[in-house]
Scaffold this motif. Sequence first.
Motif, PDB file in Angstrom:
ATOM      1  N   UNK A 140      10.877  15.574 -20.442  1.00  0.00           N
ATOM      2  CA  UNK A 140      10.972  14.884 -21.730  1.00  0.00           C
ATOM      3  C   UNK A 140      11.155  13.393 -21.432  1.00  0.00           C
ATOM      4  N   UNK A 141      10.189  12.591 -21.863  1.00  0.00           N
ATOM      5  CA  UNK A 141      10.223  11.147 -21.631  1.00  0.00           C
ATOM      6  C   UNK A 141      10.623  10.465 -22.935  1.00  0.00           C
ATOM      7  N   UNK A 145      14.159   4.484 -21.377  1.00  0.00           N
ATOM      8  CA  UNK A 145      14.154   4.863 -19.969  1.00  0.00           C
ATOM      9  C   UNK A 145      14.884   6.158 -19.661  1.00  0.00           C
ATOM     10  N   UNK A 146      15.133   6.973 -20.679  1.00  0.00           N
ATOM     11  CA  UNK A 146      15.842   8.245 -20.480  1.00  0.00           C
ATOM     12  C   UNK A 146      14.831   9.365 -20.243  1.00  0.00           C
ATOM     13  N   UNK A 147      15.100  10.196 -19.235  1.00  0.00           N
ATOM     14  CA  UNK A 147      14.265  11.358 -18.947  1.00  0.00           C
ATOM     15  C   UNK A 147      15.138  12.606 -18.905  1.00  0.00           C
ATOM     16  N   UNK A 148      14.590  13.729 -19.346  1.00  0.00           N
ATOM     17  CA  UNK A 148      15.318  14.992 -19.343  1.00  0.00           C
ATOM     18  C   UNK A 148      14.410  16.114 -18.875  1.00  0.00           C
ATOM     19  N   UNK A 149      15.002  17.143 -18.309  1.00  0.00           N
ATOM     20  CA  UNK A 149      14.251  18.311 -17.894  1.00  0.00           C
ATOM     21  C   UNK A 149      14.092  19.265 -19.076  1.00  0.00           C
ATOM     22  N   UNK A 152      14.194  23.650 -16.982  1.00  0.00           N
ATOM     23  CA  UNK A 152      14.151  23.657 -15.525  1.00  0.00           C
ATOM     24  C   UNK A 152      15.561  23.850 -14.978  1.00  0.00           C
ATOM     25  N   UNK A 153      15.667  24.687 -13.935  1.00  0.00           N
ATOM     26  CA  UNK A 153      16.984  24.983 -13.366  1.00  0.00           C
ATOM     27  C   UNK A 153      17.170  24.403 -11.971  1.00  0.00           C
ATOM     28  N   UNK A 154      16.102  23.905 -11.373  1.00  0.00           N
ATOM     29  CA  UNK A 154      16.219  23.399  -9.993  1.00  0.00           C
ATOM     30  C   UNK A 154      16.092  21.884  -9.871  1.00  0.00           C
ATOM     31  N   UNK A 155      15.724  21.233 -10.958  1.00  0.00           N
ATOM     32  CA  UNK A 155      15.589  19.780 -10.919  1.00  0.00           C
ATOM     33  C   UNK A 155      15.993  19.220 -12.277  1.00  0.00           C
ATOM     34  N   UNK A 156      16.736  18.119 -12.229  1.00  0.00           N
ATOM     35  CA  UNK A 156      17.234  17.512 -13.453  1.00  0.00           C
ATOM     36  C   UNK A 156      16.792  16.046 -13.491  1.00  0.00           C
ATOM     37  N   UNK A 157      15.916  15.747 -14.437  1.00  0.00           N
ATOM     38  CA  UNK A 157      15.430  14.384 -14.579  1.00  0.00           C
ATOM     39  C   UNK A 157      16.489  13.527 -15.261  1.00  0.00           C
ATOM     40  N   UNK A 158      16.578  12.258 -14.828  1.00  0.00           N
ATOM     41  CA  UNK A 158      17.597  11.360 -15.348  1.00  0.00           C
ATOM     42  C   UNK A 158      16.994  10.136 -16.048  1.00  0.00           C
ATOM     43  N   UNK A 159      16.171   9.378 -15.322  1.00  0.00           N
ATOM     44  CA  UNK A 159      15.614   8.149 -15.891  1.00  0.00           C
ATOM     45  C   UNK A 159      14.144   8.004 -15.490  1.00  0.00           C
ATOM     46  N   UNK A 160      13.453   7.124 -16.192  1.00  0.00           N
ATOM     47  CA  UNK A 160      12.068   6.797 -15.865  1.00  0.00           C
ATOM     48  C   UNK A 160      11.838   5.323 -16.172  1.00  0.00           C
ATOM     49  N   UNK A 161      10.812   4.760 -15.522  1.00  0.00           N
ATOM     50  CA  UNK A 161      10.374   3.401 -15.840  1.00  0.00           C
ATOM     51  C   UNK A 161       9.006   3.181 -15.193  1.00  0.00           C
ATOM     52  N   UNK A 162       8.347   2.128 -15.617  1.00  0.00           N
ATOM     53  CA  UNK A 162       7.097   1.720 -14.984  1.00  0.00           C
ATOM     54  C   UNK A 162       7.439   0.619 -14.000  1.00  0.00           C
ATOM     55  N   UNK A 163       7.067   0.805 -12.742  1.00  0.00           N
ATOM     56  CA  UNK A 163       7.335  -0.199 -11.714  1.00  0.00           C
ATOM     57  C   UNK A 163       6.028  -0.540 -11.014  1.00  0.00           C
ATOM     58  N   UNK A 164       5.591  -1.780 -11.166  1.00  0.00           N
ATOM     59  CA  UNK A 164       4.345  -2.248 -10.554  1.00  0.00           C
ATOM     60  C   UNK A 164       3.162  -1.348 -10.925  1.00  0.00           C
ATOM     61  N   UNK A 168       7.939   5.634 -12.204  1.00  0.00           N
ATOM     62  CA  UNK A 168       9.078   5.909 -11.339  1.00  0.00           C
ATOM     63  C   UNK A 168      10.047   6.835 -12.073  1.00  0.00           C
ATOM     64  N   UNK A 169      10.383   7.958 -11.440  1.00  0.00           N
ATOM     65  CA  UNK A 169      11.281   8.940 -12.054  1.00  0.00           C
ATOM     66  C   UNK A 169      12.459   9.204 -11.130  1.00  0.00           C
ATOM     67  N   UNK A 170      13.655   9.120 -11.680  1.00  0.00           N
ATOM     68  CA  UNK A 170      14.869   9.419 -10.922  1.00  0.00           C
ATOM     69  C   UNK A 170      15.359  10.805 -11.337  1.00  0.00           C
ATOM     70  N   UNK A 171      15.683  11.642 -10.356  1.00  0.00           N
ATOM     71  CA  UNK A 171      16.093  13.011 -10.643  1.00  0.00           C
ATOM     72  C   UNK A 171      17.167  13.462  -9.674  1.00  0.00           C
ATOM     73  N   UNK A 172      17.753  14.622  -9.967  1.00  0.00           N
ATOM     74  CA  UNK A 172      18.724  15.271  -9.091  1.00  0.00           C
ATOM     75  C   UNK A 172      18.269  16.705  -8.888  1.00  0.00           C
ATOM     76  N   UNK A 173      18.166  17.131  -7.618  1.00  0.00           N
ATOM     77  CA  UNK A 173      17.728  18.495  -7.314  1.00  0.00           C
ATOM     78  C   UNK A 173      18.928  19.405  -7.099  1.00  0.00           C
ATOM     79  N   UNK A 174      18.784  20.638  -7.529  1.00  0.00           N
ATOM     80  CA  UNK A 174      19.840  21.622  -7.333  1.00  0.00           C
ATOM     81  C   UNK A 174      20.060  21.858  -5.844  1.00  0.00           C
ATOM     82  N   UNK A 175      21.326  21.867  -5.426  1.00  0.00           N
ATOM     83  CA  UNK A 175      21.626  22.088  -4.022  1.00  0.00           C
ATOM     84  C   UNK A 175      21.544  20.830  -3.190  1.00  0.00           C
ATOM     85  N   UNK A 176      21.284  19.704  -3.831  1.00  0.00           N
ATOM     86  CA  UNK A 176      21.172  18.442  -3.098  1.00  0.00           C
ATOM     87  C   UNK A 176      22.433  17.621  -3.116  1.00  0.00           C
TER      88      UNK A 176
END
Length: 238
Positions: A140-141, A145-149, A152-164, A168-176
Motif C-alpha cells: 500500500x503506497x 511517503x508511508x508504505x504498508x504491507x 504479508x507476514x514475512x515483510x513489513x513495508x515502512x516508507x517509500x520515496x522517489x530517489x534519482x 526506494x522502499x524501506x522495509x523490515x523482514x521477519x526474523x531480521x
Amino acid sequence: MKKLRDMKKSAFVGFVIVALMALGSCGAPRPQHVVVEDSDSTDVEQDMVARDHTIYGLCGTSTTMNTLELLTDNGDTLMLSMTNAHEARQIFGGLAVGDRLAVMTNQKRSEVTEIINLNSLLGDWVMPDPIDGSEEVGIRIKEGGVAESIEMTNIYYRTWKIFDGKLEILSVREGGADEEETNLYEILILGSDTLAYKTIGKSRDEEETFEYNRWKEKPKVDLRGLKLEDHNDEFMKM
C-alpha cells in the motif's frame, strides 16, 4: 649629568621591552584553524538529498503532447520536451493537469528523460501470494511517503520515496532482528491498474521483478454461487 643618565636608562629599558615583545611574537606558535568534520547523521541525510536529481512539481495547464509544463516545488516553471521520453517509454502513469510528478531531465533542464506520476503510484497494489496463490498480497503506497504491507507476514513495508528517478522502499523482514532494509527499484510499468518494478544493484540471477494489479473489491457471492444482484433477480421471479 644626572638628567642625561636618567634619559639613557629609560631608553635602554624601552629597548629591552621592545626586543622581548619581538622575540615573543617570533617564537610563539601561531594559532591554527582546525576544520572539524561533522559526521552527524543529519549531514549525511542532507548529502543524500543533494545527490537526488529528481525535480518535483505539478503538471501545468500548458502541457501538450510533446511538451510538459512543470510547476516545480521551488516556484519555477519549466517547459520541457517529452519527445524522447515518449519514444523511450519513460513516462509512467500518464499525465493530467494538477497531477504531482517526479521528473528527471537532462543537464540543461530542457528535456525530460523520465516522468513518474505520483498520483498514479498511490494506492493498493496486489498480486497472488507466491507461496500458494490462495490470497492476494502486496504493498500500500500512501501519501507522505508511508508504505504498508497488504496481507504479508514475512515483510513489513515502512516508507517509500522517489530517489534519482528510482523507487526506494524501506522495509523490515521477519526474523531480521527488526533491522531496516532499503531497496531501490526501477519502474517498468505504471498504468491505471498495473504496476511493475525490478530490483536494482543485483546480478541478473538475483534480479527480482514484482508485478502488481490495483486492488479492486470483488463482488460478493451468496451461498449458491450467484452474485447478490443475480440472486435478487431469481428471488423476484419466484
